[in-house]
Scaffold this active site. Structure first.
Site, PDB file in Angstrom:
ATOM      1  N   HIS A  43       0.832  -1.202   0.000  1.00 51.47           N
ATOM      2  CA  HIS A  43       0.000   0.000   0.000  1.00 51.47           C
ATOM      3  C   HIS A  43       0.865   1.251   0.000  1.00 51.47           C
ATOM      4  O   HIS A  43       2.083   1.186   0.121  1.00 51.47           O
ATOM      5  CB  HIS A  43      -1.009   0.024   1.149  1.00 51.47           C
ATOM      6  CG  HIS A  43      -0.498  -0.498   2.454  1.00 51.47           C
ATOM      7  ND1 HIS A  43       0.283   0.242   3.290  1.00 51.47           N
ATOM      8  CD2 HIS A  43      -0.660  -1.702   3.045  1.00 51.47           C
ATOM      9  CE1 HIS A  43       0.580  -0.472   4.352  1.00 51.47           C
ATOM     10  NE2 HIS A  43       0.030  -1.654   4.229  1.00 51.47           N
TER      11      HIS A  43
ATOM     12  N   ARG B 207       1.488  13.161   7.658  1.00 53.29           N
ATOM     13  CA  ARG B 207       1.200  14.322   8.504  1.00 53.29           C
ATOM     14  C   ARG B 207       1.433  15.643   7.781  1.00 53.29           C
ATOM     15  O   ARG B 207       2.427  15.786   7.066  1.00 53.29           O
ATOM     16  CB  ARG B 207       2.093  14.303   9.749  1.00 53.29           C
ATOM     17  CG  ARG B 207       1.995  13.058  10.560  1.00 53.29           C
ATOM     18  CD  ARG B 207       0.813  13.067  11.528  1.00 53.29           C
ATOM     19  NE  ARG B 207       0.629  11.744  12.080  1.00 53.29           N
ATOM     20  CZ  ARG B 207      -0.252  10.843  11.610  1.00 53.29           C
ATOM     21  NH1 ARG B 207      -1.043  11.160  10.611  1.00 53.29           N
ATOM     22  NH2 ARG B 207      -0.354   9.648  12.157  1.00 53.29           N
ATOM     23  N   ALA B 208       0.523  16.586   8.019  1.00 54.44           N
ATOM     24  CA  ALA B 208       0.735  17.954   7.549  1.00 54.44           C
ATOM     25  C   ALA B 208       1.690  18.632   8.523  1.00 54.44           C
ATOM     26  O   ALA B 208       1.452  18.642   9.725  1.00 54.44           O
ATOM     27  CB  ALA B 208      -0.591  18.698   7.506  1.00 54.44           C
TER      28      ALA B 208
ATOM     29  N   ASN C  43      -3.028  22.774  14.079  1.00 56.19           N
ATOM     30  CA  ASN C  43      -2.570  22.356  12.758  1.00 56.19           C
ATOM     31  C   ASN C  43      -3.157  20.996  12.428  1.00 56.19           C
ATOM     32  O   ASN C  43      -2.932  20.028  13.138  1.00 56.19           O
ATOM     33  CB  ASN C  43      -1.037  22.268  12.760  1.00 56.19           C
ATOM     34  CG  ASN C  43      -0.488  21.556  11.546  1.00 56.19           C
ATOM     35  OD1 ASN C  43      -1.031  21.681  10.447  1.00 56.19           O
ATOM     36  ND2 ASN C  43       0.584  20.797  11.731  1.00 56.19           N
TER      37      ASN C  43
END
Ligand SMILES: [Fe+2]
Length: 556
Positions: A11, A394-395, A503
């Protein structure tokens, strides 16, 4: 050496380019194809390659496929065994092996000009291990633990890096797999397997581990660096949950129990590894290493002085790890990772052209960081699109959704914007030099892969980012590395007294993170975000939805 890394088989297909030991580009296919995780993790999709990500990596460096010295493919079919011989119930697994063997020819078709002879099969967990050990800063000598669902025939690898060498020490063979056990529970709780494991982790903090004794009968360390992890009778522990059904306390309790048994097993593996290596630094990789609660416990209670987790710890990271492993094997010195911003970016002029083409009214303020801080201080929600996109899930201040942490209601507001479950927390970014005052846990924490206890005096000041158990999964912002973000945080602190901003990733439910300017405009246009800060430009919601000839608002 010019090495392209490819992850494709299970994946999160991804590509990475390493030139002379330096990572110049890395990206996940989902950011291009706009299909979350790139594909479903099924045997019959194993042939799908990160075609667009690979082509972009080459373009970024001005290379043609024939210019590559090697392609590292992060699975070695020669190491695999039939699924039933490994104790797995996966009747179509043989398709994976067929597709993996043909990968060199598939890659030649996907990247015309590529010599298939340059493709090297890299053992899956060695690729994971290299993605941690070679990318970690100040870690010429370190231990590495790979915690995964599965590779060719194992689910875990303990190894040691010494300079340019990576020495495997212990692997746990399938069917025992901490990752697969956690995936099973994810499915049992009505979430998407191989995708939503982090939801189980979030749900765990709402429960108590009252089923831990029962789970310990099926998941436990064996004392020799390996473990038993198979055959958990989930249905006996709690009823399955349908995807649209509400979760019950039983569901939260089984999640808490699974989390607890995972953590205590990992602590045993970490102690065993330290006993062999006596290193000070531990690096982690593999999908289980995205479990920031477990990582924190390893950092807090384990014997290593420093724990570093590669931000693309899941399978996407094996594209980078495979390339680094081949690069180091050829004698190049691997350069440590300095940030997760390894994806696409656009110049100010290009962003301006995008906005002009879309006929979007915008401003170009003197400092976009100040404009954003003011909007946040006024309790607006900001879409923040700056620099290169992130590698990993993750941002981290490049494709982020930002909000004021001082209003408790902003958690619900952001979960509504993103269309996701209300039990899930949102996380804070904080100036690195202010983090220790507010958050107790491993510092710095630039990749949001640990959780921290929020100091009691701050819990009421930043309620939107405090999870139900009093923790927060923080990102520390280093002003030298991320000056624009740091400037925004300083201005926000000047206005509000809080050096912290909420965030979360810039996307809506079920979609990959925003990557290009069109994605940003589509996301902004379809969700109640007040300001889009894209490069130096500010697009305001009010201005976007006014007609040009009378200023009449047509949508709000
Ligand atoms: Fe993996």
């Amino acid at each position: 050496m010019r090495i392209l890394g490819i992850n494709a088989l299970f994946h999160d297909p991804a590509a990475a380019l390493v030139i002379d030991g330096r990572t110049v580009a890395a990206a996940e296919e989902e950011r291009f194809s706009r299909r979350k995780h790139g594909k479903r993790p099924l045997p019959f999709s194993a042939w799908e390659l990160p075609e667009q990500a690979a082509a972009w990596c080459l373009k970024r460096a001005g290379l043609r496929p024939q210019d590559l010295d090697a392609v590292a493919y992060s699975f070695d079919p020669a190491l695999a065994r039939p699924a039933d011989a490994m104790g797995l119930d996966d009747p179509w697994d043989h398709l994976r092996l067929t597709y993996a063997r043909e990968a060199p020819n598939f890659l030649r078709t996907a990247l015309p000009g590529l010599d298939p002879e340059t493709v090297r099969f890299v053992p899956h967990h060695m690729a994971h291990a290299a993605s941690g050990a070679y990318a970690a800063p100040d870690a010429d000598s370190c231990s590495v633990l790979v915690l995964d669902g599965r590779g060719e025939r194992a689910s875990h690898l303990a190894a040691r890096r010494v300079g340019g060498r990576l020495e495997p020490l212990r692997a746990q063979d399938l069917p025992h797999s901490l990752g697969l056990v956690y995936e099973e529970l994810t499915e049992h709780l009505g979430f998407l397997r191989s995708s939503d494991e982090f939801k189980v982790m979030a749900l765990a903090s709402h429960g108590t581990p009252r089923m831990l004794p029962e789970l310990r009968r099926h998941v436990y360390p064996t004392g020799d660096g390996g473990f038993h992890a198979a055959g958990v009778p989930w249905a006996e522990l709690c009823a399955p949950r349908g995807p649209d059904e509400p979760w019950t306390q039983d569901h939260a309790d089984v999640a808490a129990s699974a989390q607890a048994v995972l953590e205590e097993t990992l602590l045993d593996l970490v102690r065993w590894l330290h006993g062999r290596t006596h290193d000070t630094v531990l690096t982690l990789a593999g999908g289980v290493a995205l479990n920031c609660v477990a990582n924190s416990r390893i950092a807090r209670e384990g014997p290593f002085s420093r724990v570093w987790v590669q931000p693309a710890a899941g399978d996407a990271g094996t594209a980078l790890g495979g390339a680094l492993l081949v690069s180091a094997g050829a004698g190049d010195a691997p350069e440590p990772m300095t940030g997760a911003d390894l994806g696409r970016d656009w110049s100010d002029a290009e962003l301006g052209a995008w906005l002009k083409t879309a006929a979007v009214p915008c401003e170009k303020p003197e400092d976009i960081a100040v404009t954003v801080a003011r909007t946040l201080a006024d309790n607006g929600i900001v879409a923040w699109f700056q620099g290169r996109s992130e590698y990993g899930p993750r941002a981290l201040g490049h494709r982020s959704l930002l909000a004021h942490p001082g209003h408790a209601g902003n958690l619900e507001r952001l979960n509504d914007v993103k269309g996701r479950e209300q039990f899930r927390p949102v996380a804070p970014m904080v100036l690195a030099d202010r983090a220790a005052e507010i958050f107790d846990g491993p510092l710095p924490s630039p990749y949001m892969l640990f959780v921290h206890d929020v100091a009691p005096a701050w819990r009421d000041r930043v309620p939107a980012v405090v999870h139900v158990d009093g923790t927060a999964r923080i990102q520390t912002v280093d002003p030298e590395r991320q000056p624009l973000l740091a400037r925004m945080l300083r201005e926000f602190e000047r206005l509000t007294g809080l050096p912290v901003v909420v965030n979360t990733s810039l996307n809506t439910a079920g979609r990959p993170m925003v990557d290009d300017p069109r994605d940003a405009l589509e996301c902004f246009g379809s969700s109640p975000v007040d300001l889009l800060a894209i490069g130096p430009y500010a697009v305001r919601r009010g201005a976007l939805f006014r007609t040009g000839d009378g200023g009449e608002e047509v949508a709000r």
